[in-house]
Motif scaffolding. Structure first.
Motif, PDB file in Angstrom:
ATOM      1  N   ALA A  38       2.437  76.030 -14.534  1.00 52.00           N
ATOM      2  CA  ALA A  38       1.874  75.457 -15.754  1.00 52.00           C
ATOM      3  C   ALA A  38       2.891  74.504 -16.353  1.00 52.00           C
ATOM      4  O   ALA A  38       4.103  74.714 -16.243  1.00 52.00           O
ATOM      5  N   GLY A  39       2.407  73.455 -16.990  1.00 51.24           N
ATOM      6  CA  GLY A  39       3.309  72.508 -17.638  1.00 51.24           C
ATOM      7  C   GLY A  39       2.527  71.379 -18.287  1.00 51.24           C
ATOM      8  O   GLY A  39       1.317  71.232 -18.096  1.00 51.24           O
ATOM      9  N   TRP A  40       3.239  70.572 -19.039  1.00 53.17           N
ATOM     10  CA  TRP A  40       2.633  69.466 -19.791  1.00 53.17           C
ATOM     11  C   TRP A  40       2.430  68.260 -18.876  1.00 53.17           C
ATOM     12  O   TRP A  40       3.291  67.934 -18.070  1.00 53.17           O
ATOM     13  N   ALA A  41       1.306  67.590 -19.027  1.00 54.83           N
ATOM     14  CA  ALA A  41       0.930  66.501 -18.123  1.00 54.83           C
ATOM     15  C   ALA A  41       1.809  65.264 -18.319  1.00 54.83           C
ATOM     16  O   ALA A  41       1.945  64.754 -19.428  1.00 54.83           O
ATOM     17  N   ALA A  99      10.495  69.158 -13.365  1.00 57.52           N
ATOM     18  CA  ALA A  99       9.039  69.248 -13.277  1.00 57.52           C
ATOM     19  C   ALA A  99       8.624  70.604 -12.722  1.00 57.52           C
ATOM     20  O   ALA A  99       9.295  71.188 -11.878  1.00 57.52           O
ATOM     21  N   ARG A 100       7.464  71.092 -13.177  1.00 54.76           N
ATOM     22  CA  ARG A 100       6.948  72.391 -12.744  1.00 54.76           C
ATOM     23  C   ARG A 100       6.140  72.278 -11.458  1.00 54.76           C
ATOM     24  O   ARG A 100       5.968  73.271 -10.741  1.00 54.76           O
ATOM     25  N   GLY A 101       5.584  71.089 -11.184  1.00 52.98           N
ATOM     26  CA  GLY A 101       4.767  70.883 -10.001  1.00 52.98           C
ATOM     27  C   GLY A 101       4.102  69.532 -10.086  1.00 52.98           C
ATOM     28  O   GLY A 101       4.391  68.732 -10.987  1.00 52.98           O
ATOM     29  N   ALA A 102       3.178  69.257  -9.139  1.00 51.88           N
ATOM     30  CA  ALA A 102       2.487  67.968  -9.115  1.00 51.88           C
ATOM     31  C   ALA A 102       1.047  68.163  -8.663  1.00 51.88           C
ATOM     32  O   ALA A 102       0.765  68.970  -7.778  1.00 51.88           O
ATOM     33  N   ILE A 103       0.146  67.396  -9.275  1.00 48.99           N
ATOM     34  CA  ILE A 103      -1.259  67.345  -8.906  1.00 48.99           C
ATOM     35  C   ILE A 103      -1.538  65.918  -8.435  1.00 48.99           C
ATOM     36  O   ILE A 103      -1.451  64.978  -9.228  1.00 48.99           O
ATOM     37  N   PRO A 153      -1.612  62.446 -21.528  1.00 48.97           N
ATOM     38  CA  PRO A 153      -0.234  62.929 -21.574  1.00 48.97           C
ATOM     39  C   PRO A 153      -0.092  64.039 -22.611  1.00 48.97           C
ATOM     40  O   PRO A 153      -0.614  63.932 -23.725  1.00 48.97           O
ATOM     41  N   GLY A 154       0.558  65.124 -22.223  1.00 47.68           N
ATOM     42  CA  GLY A 154       0.743  66.240 -23.139  1.00 47.68           C
ATOM     43  C   GLY A 154      -0.319  67.306 -23.067  1.00 47.68           C
ATOM     44  O   GLY A 154      -0.170  68.357 -23.696  1.00 47.68           O
ATOM     45  N   ASP A 155      -1.407  67.072 -22.303  1.00 46.52           N
ATOM     46  CA  ASP A 155      -2.332  68.168 -22.032  1.00 46.52           C
ATOM     47  C   ASP A 155      -1.607  69.224 -21.201  1.00 46.52           C
ATOM     48  O   ASP A 155      -0.638  68.914 -20.502  1.00 46.52           O
ATOM     49  N   LEU A 156      -2.079  70.455 -21.272  1.00 44.70           N
ATOM     50  CA  LEU A 156      -1.437  71.539 -20.531  1.00 44.70           C
ATOM     51  C   LEU A 156      -2.173  71.750 -19.206  1.00 44.70           C
ATOM     52  O   LEU A 156      -3.385  72.013 -19.195  1.00 44.70           O
ATOM     53  N   ILE A 157      -1.450  71.635 -18.104  1.00 47.30           N
ATOM     54  CA  ILE A 157      -2.007  71.797 -16.766  1.00 47.30           C
ATOM     55  C   ILE A 157      -1.656  73.191 -16.262  1.00 47.30           C
ATOM     56  O   ILE A 157      -0.504  73.619 -16.343  1.00 47.30           O
TER      57      ILE A 157
END
Length: 209
Positions: A38-41, A99-103, A153-157
């Motif tokens: 999970a993390g901020w976009a 970074a927590r990850g990538a989509i 930007p700033g949405d939670l993924i």
């Protein structure tokens, strides 16, 4: 969230809040098993190219270097299947930035090296091509369409094996509260069902399925 929640219960909580289109397309899949993050976009927008521009990587480098700790890279390619905008070196750079990850709503390459690095990535497919002459970053930290969901930007993924959900920034606290409450009721329901209770009685008691 990574320890106690899961995308299904997050999606349900967003449904309850009236946000029913926040789960990304089913063809966005993890590159390797047991991925959850999970993390901020941090959004990046690619467009297809059919020639090699004078500076093919300038904006891309700028975008990756802008990543902040706790963010998730969210790449839009307008559903391109000719461009593989993500690979090992960008994964390494993003990981180093925290970074927590990538989509990646597109293709990726260097999959074994990304897995060895331990950097979690979701993508639509795999192809060993460079982005040079095939795709170009046109902007970043802007609203994008990723997996059929508009992400700001700033949405939670939040991503796990079931898929990817984007939580709009304005409802993050309420969505997490509802998801946490429902996860607790699901745990109680599971316990009753395992002890032999009928589903109709358990649903009447806890109100979840």
């Amino acid at each position: 969230m990574e320890s106690n929640l899961y995308t299904a219960v997050i999606s349900d909580s967003l449904d309850a809040l009236g946000y029913r289109q926040q789960a990304m397309r089913e063809d966005l899949r993890p590159l390797f098993p047991n991925i959850c993050f999970a993390g901020w976009a941090r959004t990046i927008a690619f467009a297809d190219m059919f020639h090699v521009p004078e500076d093919p990587y300038g904006k891309e480098i700028e975008a990756v270097d802008s990543i902040l700790a706790g963010e998730v890279v969210v790449i839009s390619t307008a559903e391109s299947r000719q461009n593989a905008p993500w690979g090992e070196l960008l994964s390494t750079a993003a990981r180093a930035r925290g970074a927590r990850g990538a989509i990646i709503d597109g293709l990726v390459r260097d999959v074994r090296k990304i897995e060895a690095l331990g950097f979690p990535v979701f993508a639509r497919g795999i192809k060993p091509v460079d982005s040079q002459g095939r795709g170009l970053v046109i902007d970043y930290n802007v609203r994008v369409d990723c997996g059929g969901v508009l992400v700001s930007p700033g949405d939670l993924i939040f991503a796990d094996h079931d898929g990817v959900v984007a939580i709009p920034a304005e409802v993050v606290p309420e969505a997490i509260r509802l998801a946490t409450e429902k996860a607790a009721r699901e745990n109680d329901s599971r316990g009753d069902l395992m002890r032999g209770a009928y589903l109709r009685d358990v649903y009447k008691k806890y109100g979840v399925l």
